[in-house]
Design a protein around this motif. Structure first.
Motif, PDB file in Angstrom:
ATOM      1  N   ARG A  30       0.915  -1.497  -0.083  1.00  0.00           N
ATOM      2  CA  ARG A  30      -0.081   0.067  -0.151  1.00  0.00           C
ATOM      3  C   ARG A  30       0.791   1.374   0.099  1.00  0.00           C
ATOM      4  NH1 ARG A  30      -5.300   2.043   1.771  1.00  0.00           N
ATOM      5  NH2 ARG A  30      -5.784  -0.026   2.316  1.00  0.00           N
ATOM      6  N   GLU A  38      -0.010   3.755  -2.940  1.00  0.00           N
ATOM      7  CA  GLU A  38      -1.055   4.521  -2.589  1.00  0.00           C
ATOM      8  C   GLU A  38      -1.230   5.861  -3.272  1.00  0.00           C
ATOM      9  OE1 GLU A  38      -4.103   5.748  -0.822  1.00  0.00           O
ATOM     10  OE2 GLU A  38      -3.430   3.944  -0.293  1.00  0.00           O
ATOM     11  N   LEU A  62      -9.024  -3.782   1.674  1.00  0.00           N
ATOM     12  CA  LEU A  62      -8.240  -3.320   0.482  1.00  0.00           C
ATOM     13  C   LEU A  62      -8.811  -3.588  -0.848  1.00  0.00           C
ATOM     14  CD1 LEU A  62      -5.909  -1.474  -0.508  1.00  0.00           C
ATOM     15  CD2 LEU A  62      -4.400  -3.321   0.137  1.00  0.00           C
TER      16      LEU A  62
END
Length: 332
Positions: A7, A11, A57
Motif C-alpha cells: 500500500r 498508494e 483493501l
C-alpha cells in the motif's frame, strides 16, 4: 505479501486515480494517465487477490476500478438521470397510453354513482334499510359526513388518507391481471359515493357534499381511475397480447404499470394534502374547489405536454432495453 508495504508503495497511484475519476473534465494527457493508472491498479488488485489480501483493501480497489471503468467507457447514466428520465419521459408516456382506460374507468364509476344516487334519493325504504332510522340518517347528513374531514389533525388526516389511497391504487394495479377485482373496487367506491351523495342532495345538503368531495376528490378519483386503468391494461395484456407472447406482453406492461403505481403515490400525496388542509379549511367553497381543479389541470397538463410527445417517440413507460433484458423476436 506485506500488504502495508504494498500500500505504501502504490498508494500515490491509487490516490491519483481517484482524483482523475472525480474530475468532471480531463484533457488529453490526463485521459491517457487515467488509462495507464487503471491498468496498473487492475494489476495491483490481481496480485492482492492472488495473495489473499485483506478484504477491505480488495473492496476499496474494486470500487475504484468500477468507477474508473465507467469513466473510461463513458457510462455516466446515474440514478439521478434515471429518475429524471422516468419523471419526464417514462411516467408521462405511460399515463398518456392509459388515457382511454382511465376514461373507461371514469365512465363506469360515474354511471354506477349516479344510478345509486338517484335510486337512494327517492326510496325511503332503501334509506332505512341501508342507513337505519331517521335519526341515523339525520346524523349522517348533518353531522357525520362533515365531521369526518375535521375529526383528526390536518397532518394526521393527510397521512392516513395518503397511505389508504396509495394502498388502494397499488392493489388495483397488482390485482388487475384478473380484471374482476378492479371492477369490483370501482363499483364499491361508486356505490359508496353515490349513496351518500344522493342522501345529502335529497336533504338539501348538496352544496356541503360537493364542497367537501370536489377539492380533493377530483385529483384523488383521477388517480384511482388511472390505477384501475393500469390494472385493466394488465388484464388485457394477457387476453390480447398481439404478436408478443403472453409472458412477454405481461412483463412489458407489468414493468410500465409498476412505474405508474409509483407515480400515483406522488399524485395521491398531493390529494391527501388537499384533503387534510384544504377540504376542512375555512376557505369559501369556490376557492376550495378551485384548488382541486387547479391540481387536476396540472396533472393533465403534465400528461399532455410531456406524455403525448414521449409516447409518439416510442416511450411506453417500460424500462430501457439495458435494464429490461433481451426478448425473442416475434413474427409481426
Amino acid at each position: 505479501m506485506d500488504v502495508d508495504a504494498f500500500r505504501a508503495v502504490h498508494e500515490h497511484e491509487w490516490s491519483r486515480l481517484r482524483r482523475l475519476v472525480a474530475r468532471r473534465r480531463l484533457d488529453g494527457a490526463e485521459a491517457d494517465e487515467l488509462v495507464v493508472l487503471y491498468q496498473r491498479t487492475a494489476t495491483h488488485l490481481s496480485a492482492l487477490r492472488s495473495a489473499q489480501s485483506e478484504p477491505v483493501l480488495l473492496d476499496e480497489l474494486s470500487t475504484l476500478l468500477v468507477r474508473a471503468r465507467a469513466r473510461l467507457t463513458g457510462s455516466r447514466y446515474t440514478a439521478w438521470r434515471q429518475l429524471v428520465h422516468y419523471a419526464t419521459r417514462g411516467l408521462p408516456a405511460a399515463l398518456w397510453r392509459l388515457r382511454w382506460w382511465t376514461t373507461g374507468a371514469f365512465v363506469f364509476t360515474l354511471v354506477i354513482a349516479v344510478a345509486a344516487g338517484l335510486w337512494i334519493a327517492g326510496n325511503p325504504a332503501a334509506q332505512a334499510s341501508l342507513f337505519g332510522s331517521d335519526e341515523n340518517i339525520r346524523q349522517l347528513v348533518y353531522s357525520d359526513f362533515e365531521n369526518y374531514y375535521s375529526e383528526y389533525s390536518s397532518a394526521a388526516f393527510s397521512g392516513r388518507v395518503w397511505t389508504n389511497n396509495a394502498w388502494v391504487a397499488a392493489t388495483c394495479v397488482a390485482l388487475g391481471i384478473t380484471g374482476v377485482p378492479v371492477l369490483a373496487s370501482l363499483a364499491y367506491n361508486a356505490l359508496n359515493v353515490g349513496l351518500q351523495g344522493g342522501l345529502l342532495i335529497e336533504n338539501g345538503r348538496g352544496e356541503v357534499f360537493f364542497g367537501l368531495i370536489l377539492p380533493h376528490g377530483i385529483l384523488e378519483l383521477t388517480a384511482v381511475f388511472v390505477a384501475a386503468g393500469a390494472g385493466l391494461k394488465l388484464f388485457w395484456a394477457w387476453v390480447a397480447p398481439g404478436p408478443r407472447s403472453r409472458s412477454s406482453s405481461l412483463a412489458t406492461e407489468g414493468r410500465a404499470m409498476f412505474g405508474v403505481a409509483l407515480g400515483l403515490v406522488v399524485v395521491l400525496f398531493v390529494s391527501g394534502v388537499i384533503e387534510g388542509f384544504v377540504t376542512p379549511s375555512g376557505l369559501p367553497t369556490w376557492a376550495r374547489i378551485g384548488i382541486g381543479v387547479l391540481a387536476e389541470l396540472v396533472f393533465w397538463t403534465y400528461c399532455l405536454v410531456l406524455g403525448r410527445p414521449a409516447a409518439r417517440a416510442g416511450e411506453t413507460g417500460d424500462l430501457e432495453e439495458r435494464y429490461a433484458g433481451d426478448s425473442l423476436p416475434t413474427a409481426g
